[in-house]
Design a protein around this motif. Structure first.
Motif, mmCIF file in Angstrom:
data_model
loop_
_atom_site.group_PDB
_atom_site.id
_atom_site.type_symbol
_atom_site.label_atom_id
_atom_site.label_comp_id
_atom_site.label_asym_id
_atom_site.label_seq_id
_atom_site.Cartn_x
_atom_site.Cartn_y
_atom_site.Cartn_z
ATOM 1 N N LEU A 557 1.041 -1.203 0.071
ATOM 2 C CA LEU A 557 -0.162 -0.002 0.152
ATOM 3 C C LEU A 557 0.929 1.091 -0.144
ATOM 4 C CD1 LEU A 557 -3.030 1.236 0.044
ATOM 5 C CD2 LEU A 557 -2.730 1.192 2.713
ATOM 6 N N LYS A 558 1.894 1.336 0.558
ATOM 7 C CA LYS A 558 2.971 2.468 0.852
ATOM 8 C C LYS A 558 3.149 2.769 -0.736
ATOM 9 C CE LYS A 558 4.577 1.222 5.346
ATOM 10 N NZ LYS A 558 5.684 0.759 6.202
ATOM 11 N N ILE A 559 3.654 1.823 -1.452
ATOM 12 C CA ILE A 559 4.059 1.834 -2.637
ATOM 13 C C ILE A 559 3.054 2.849 -3.596
ATOM 14 C CG2 ILE A 559 4.889 0.758 -4.770
ATOM 15 C CD1 ILE A 559 6.155 -1.097 -2.995
ATOM 16 N N TYR A 560 2.032 2.135 -3.529
ATOM 17 C CA TYR A 560 0.724 2.873 -4.321
ATOM 18 C C TYR A 560 0.707 4.456 -3.545
ATOM 19 C CZ TYR A 560 -0.212 -1.538 -6.369
ATOM 20 O OH TYR A 560 -0.148 -2.785 -7.278
ATOM 21 N N LEU A 561 0.720 4.623 -2.354
ATOM 22 C CA LEU A 561 0.351 5.562 -2.038
ATOM 23 C C LEU A 561 1.487 6.723 -2.327
ATOM 24 C CD1 LEU A 561 -0.573 5.184 1.816
ATOM 25 C CD2 LEU A 561 -1.975 6.268 -0.096
ATOM 26 N N PHE A 562 2.722 6.246 -2.277
ATOM 27 C CA PHE A 562 3.985 7.014 -2.761
ATOM 28 C C PHE A 562 3.833 7.511 -4.078
ATOM 29 C CE2 PHE A 562 8.448 7.084 -4.132
ATOM 30 C CZ PHE A 562 8.882 8.217 -3.498
ATOM 31 N N SER A 563 3.449 6.216 -5.079
ATOM 32 C CA SER A 563 3.413 6.407 -6.320
ATOM 33 C C SER A 563 2.099 7.264 -6.576
ATOM 34 C CB SER A 563 2.955 5.129 -7.048
ATOM 35 O OG SER A 563 3.715 4.050 -6.835
ATOM 36 N N PHE A 564 1.078 7.465 -5.996
ATOM 37 C CA PHE A 564 -0.107 8.194 -6.099
ATOM 38 C C PHE A 564 0.406 9.761 -5.970
ATOM 39 C CE2 PHE A 564 -3.958 10.259 -4.378
ATOM 40 C CZ PHE A 564 -4.886 10.355 -5.465
ATOM 41 N N ILE A 565 1.081 9.987 -4.747
ATOM 42 C CA ILE A 565 1.490 11.129 -4.535
ATOM 43 C C ILE A 565 2.287 11.740 -5.564
ATOM 44 C CG2 ILE A 565 2.953 12.559 -2.809
ATOM 45 C CD1 ILE A 565 1.868 10.512 -0.628
ATOM 46 N N LEU A 566 3.265 10.934 -5.971
ATOM 47 C CA LEU A 566 4.335 11.488 -7.179
ATOM 48 C C LEU A 566 3.458 11.717 -8.143
ATOM 49 C CD1 LEU A 566 7.131 8.999 -6.784
ATOM 50 C CD2 LEU A 566 7.132 11.288 -6.616
ATOM 51 N N TRP A 567 2.406 10.940 -8.538
ATOM 52 C CA TRP A 567 1.726 11.234 -9.832
ATOM 53 C C TRP A 567 0.811 12.620 -9.490
ATOM 54 C CZ3 TRP A 567 -3.903 11.004 -10.611
ATOM 55 C CH2 TRP A 567 -4.122 11.190 -11.993
ATOM 56 N N MET A 568 0.207 12.714 -8.488
ATOM 57 C CA MET A 568 -0.485 14.025 -8.190
ATOM 58 C C MET A 568 0.362 15.116 -8.226
ATOM 59 S SD MET A 568 -3.690 13.524 -7.652
ATOM 60 C CE MET A 568 -4.264 14.961 -6.824
ATOM 61 N N LEU A 569 1.889 15.051 -7.750
ATOM 62 C CA LEU A 569 2.765 16.312 -8.019
ATOM 63 C C LEU A 569 3.043 16.134 -9.386
ATOM 64 C CD1 LEU A 569 4.903 15.516 -4.883
ATOM 65 C CD2 LEU A 569 3.685 17.186 -5.297
ATOM 66 N N PHE A 570 3.109 15.317 -10.229
ATOM 67 C CA PHE A 570 3.585 15.397 -11.645
ATOM 68 C C PHE A 570 2.116 16.156 -12.287
ATOM 69 C CE2 PHE A 570 3.242 13.645 -15.856
ATOM 70 C CZ PHE A 570 4.628 14.088 -16.434
ATOM 71 N N MET A 571 0.984 15.858 -11.921
ATOM 72 C CA MET A 571 -0.138 16.491 -12.687
ATOM 73 C C MET A 571 -0.256 18.013 -12.166
ATOM 74 S SD MET A 571 -1.284 14.438 -14.421
ATOM 75 C CE MET A 571 -3.038 15.086 -15.135
ATOM 76 N N MET A 572 0.111 18.292 -11.061
ATOM 77 C CA MET A 572 0.056 19.705 -10.646
ATOM 78 C C MET A 572 0.894 20.537 -11.295
ATOM 79 S SD MET A 572 -0.520 19.087 -6.631
ATOM 80 C CE MET A 572 -0.374 20.698 -6.197
ATOM 81 N N MET A 573 2.141 19.991 -11.407
ATOM 82 C CA MET A 573 3.445 20.634 -12.108
ATOM 83 C C MET A 573 3.008 20.684 -13.620
ATOM 84 S SD MET A 573 6.765 18.929 -10.344
ATOM 85 C CE MET A 573 7.797 19.715 -12.032
ATOM 86 N N MET A 574 2.061 19.973 -14.244
ATOM 87 C CA MET A 574 1.918 19.773 -15.731
ATOM 88 C C MET A 574 0.662 20.989 -15.712
ATOM 89 S SD MET A 574 3.548 17.867 -17.648
ATOM 90 C CE MET A 574 2.568 17.640 -18.969
ATOM 91 N N MET A 575 0.074 21.071 -14.920
ATOM 92 C CA MET A 575 -1.348 22.058 -14.872
ATOM 93 C C MET A 575 -0.675 23.379 -14.527
ATOM 94 S SD MET A 575 -4.102 20.088 -12.690
ATOM 95 C CE MET A 575 -5.469 21.436 -12.838
ATOM 96 N N MET A 576 0.345 23.795 -13.799
ATOM 97 C CA MET A 576 0.918 24.990 -13.527
ATOM 98 C C MET A 576 1.606 25.317 -15.015
ATOM 99 S SD MET A 576 2.489 24.531 -9.663
ATOM 100 C CE MET A 576 3.226 26.054 -9.702
ATOM 101 N N ILE A 577 2.203 24.600 -15.750
ATOM 102 C CA ILE A 577 2.842 24.866 -16.719
ATOM 103 C C ILE A 577 1.751 25.341 -18.002
ATOM 104 C CG2 ILE A 577 4.231 23.915 -18.774
ATOM 105 C CD1 ILE A 577 5.571 22.176 -16.724
#
Length: 577
Positions: A557-577
């Motif tokens: 579960l930790k891996i999925y949470l960690f992956s989810f957080i990374l994915w969310m951060l990546f999407m936010m950065m893309m939206m900011m761009i």
């Protein structure tokens, strides 16, 4: 009971084999027969592997002597090694040793010679380390490594002989002799023979091999291991004629003869004195061989085998009686307590000296007369005669210390001469030590040697022997102050006693550095860099990756949470761009 059974079976088998060889040899020599057998082991495609056997008077006679001495030694071992729990293992090792020697004797093929040669080296290592202590291990390692040099040269001969299309050297000797490039084969065969027969600079292993049990010493130092090199050179003799390298061999073997004779006079260990005497006789055989007289070398090889085996057996009985003490300074007067053993020892010692009408006289006298007839320089002449004098010298010194001087060990002692198994085996060899010289001379030489010498030169052997014997007697009777004067300065006597520092050179000077270098290579390359960048390194990298991938496979579960957080951060950065 079972361990005695294997002793008797092997004794009777080898004795029967020896008698059979004797009759065959007599038939072959009378009718001038040579049998060359070829036995095809495998025929595959166009390739065939053939085992070839050469039976002529020389191989049959040598096999007869080897099997006779080994049968007597095995019978002797029944009593000598009776407290040994693994006597069967010891007898089997001795039999392996004998069969390796027989394979070497009957081989006209350099491949099967290597099998016998290597078998001798391997089994001799097992026998030298038989008493498992640090001294035996060191001696065994020195023996094995010295003999490996000869094995490498035989391997090089095998590769060199691929030019001819066959390894049956017997058919190519005449051609090799005329081929300029093939003199390398002769040089390599000579070096291989020098390692096995312990010539300078490979001499140090032979006295070290005394760490083996005494029956093994009697077998090894009379007719098997050390004579293998001499026998090989006798077989290759046609190739070696007119070679410059033979002159070098003559010098080295003459120096071996002289060096071992001097060292034996400074030695106090009973078995080492006899070992150095073997070394001296090997030098004599090799030097007469390098003069181009192979039949004479073979004659001395056979006569020497008989009395040297007997000498070692007598030494074994004496060491047993003295509670495993080998220092001759602690012995003395033993002829009063063990008269039969003393009789055998004295006769074998006199045969070694070349006393007239014993076995050694016929070969040594003939050799020295041929040397007197030869056209070699005065230095070679001196080496031969001085070495003969030294043989008489250390033999008389040994007799004085053992038989005549006072007993020096303890006030209460029990020496007895009633081990009938040992005595019976010794008496058989005693009989052969007396008759073998004259009977072999009748058999081997179908033509008389024409020897024409002035009276004084003819009597030189007797003069030298008498002079050596008197010196040996005088030195053994000196008091301690005279001995110090005679043995000169400490450094010089140390140099002469330690075989001109050859053991130090071969152990510390050569083997130590090579072994140390090999250990460093193993540590730094095989177990160091190559491990890091090949097997071990790849293993560590794959192990790390497999652990990393294993986390994903565990659905953590930790891996999925960690992956989810990374994915969310990546999407936010893309939206900011």
């Amino acid at each position: 009971m079972q361990k005695y059974c294997i002793c008797f079976v092997s004794f009777f088998f080898l004795l029967f084999y020896s008698i059979m060889n004797f009759f065959l040899m007599t038939y072959f020599i009378m009718n001038n027969i040579v049998i060359f057998l070829e036995w095809e082991l495998i025929s595959f495609s166009s390739m065939s592997i053939i085992m070839s056997i050469l039976l002529d008077w020389m191989s049959l006679l040598f096999m007869m002597f080897v099997s006779l001495i080994s049968s007597v030694v095995i019978y002797y071992s029944k009593s000598y090694m009776k407290s040994e729990l693994n006597l069967n293992r010891f007898i089997i090792l001795v039999l392996l040793f004998v069969f390796s020697m027989i394979l070497l004797i009957i081989s006209p093929n350099i491949i099967s010679i290597l099998l016998g040669w290597d078998g001798l080296g391997l089994v001799s290592y097992c026998l030298v380390i038989y008493y498992q202590n640090i001294k035996s291990y060191n001696a065994g390692m020195l023996t094995a490594l010295s003999n490996r040099i000869g094995d490498v040269f035989i391997l090089m001969v095998i590769s060199w002989m691929m030019n001819y299309g066959s390894w049956n050297y017997l058919f190519y000797l005449e051609f090799m002799k005329n081929d300029y490039y093939m003199f390398m084969i002769g040089v390599m065969i000579i070096i291989a023979a020098m390692t096995k027969s312990a010539q300078i600079p490979f001499s140090s292993w032979l006295p070290a091999a005394m760490a083996a049990p005494t029956p093994v010493s009697a077998l090894v130092h009379s007719s098997t291991l050390v004579t293998a090199g001499v026998y090989l050179l006798i077989r290759f003799n046609l190739l070696l004629l007119d070679m410059f390298f033979l002159k070098i061999l003559l010098l080295l073997s003459g120096l071996t003869m002289f060096m071992s004779g001097v060292s034996a006079n400074y030695e106090f260990d009973l078995k080492k004195i006899i070992a150095l005497s073997t070394l001296s006789q090997l030098g004599l055989m090799m030097s007469i061989l390098s003069m181009g007289l192979p039949e004479l070398a073979f004659f001395h090889l056979l006569t020497h085998a008989m009395f040297k085996a007997l000498l070692f057996m007598c030494a074994g009985v004496i060491i047993h009686m003295m509670n495993d003490i080998q220092d001759i300074r602690l012995m003395g007067g033993i002829s009063n307590y063990i008269p039969l053993t003393s009789l055998c020892m004295n006769i074998s010692n006199m045969a070694l000296c070349g006393i007239p009408f014993l076995a050694g006289f016929y070969s040594k006298d003939l050799i020295l007369e041929m040397v007197s007839m030869s056209n070699f320089n005065f230095f070679i002449f001196l080496l031969y005669y001085i070495s003969t004098g030294l043989t008489m010298y250390y033999s008389f010194r040994l007799m004085m210390y053992l038989m005549i001087n006072d007993f020096n060990l303890m006030s209460i002692y029990n020496l007895y001469d009633e081990d009938y198994i040992m005595l019976k085996s010794m008496f058989l060899l005693l009989f052969m030590s007396i008759i073998s010289g004259s009977s072999l001379m009748w058999m081997i030489f179908s033509y008389p040697y024409m020897i024409f010498l002035p009276f004084n030169l003819k009597m030189m052997v007797i003069y030298i022997s008498l002079f050596g014997g008197i010196l040996g007697y005088l030195v053994s009777n000196m008091n301690i102050h005279s001995v110090n004067k005679f043995y000169m300065s400490y450094n010089l006597s140390n140099f002469l006693c330690l075989m001109w520092f050859m053991p130090n050179l071969s152990t510390y000077g050569v083997n130590f550095y090579f072994l140390n270098f090999g250990q460093n290579l193993l540590k730094n390359i095989d177990m160091g860099w190559s491990e890091l960048y090949s097997g071990q390194g790849m293993f560590m990298i794959l192990k790390k990756y497999s652990i990393f991938y294993n986390l994903f496979h565990m659905n953590n579960l930790k891996i999925y949470l960690f992956s989810f957080i990374l994915w969310m951060l990546f999407m936010m950065m893309m939206m900011m761009i």
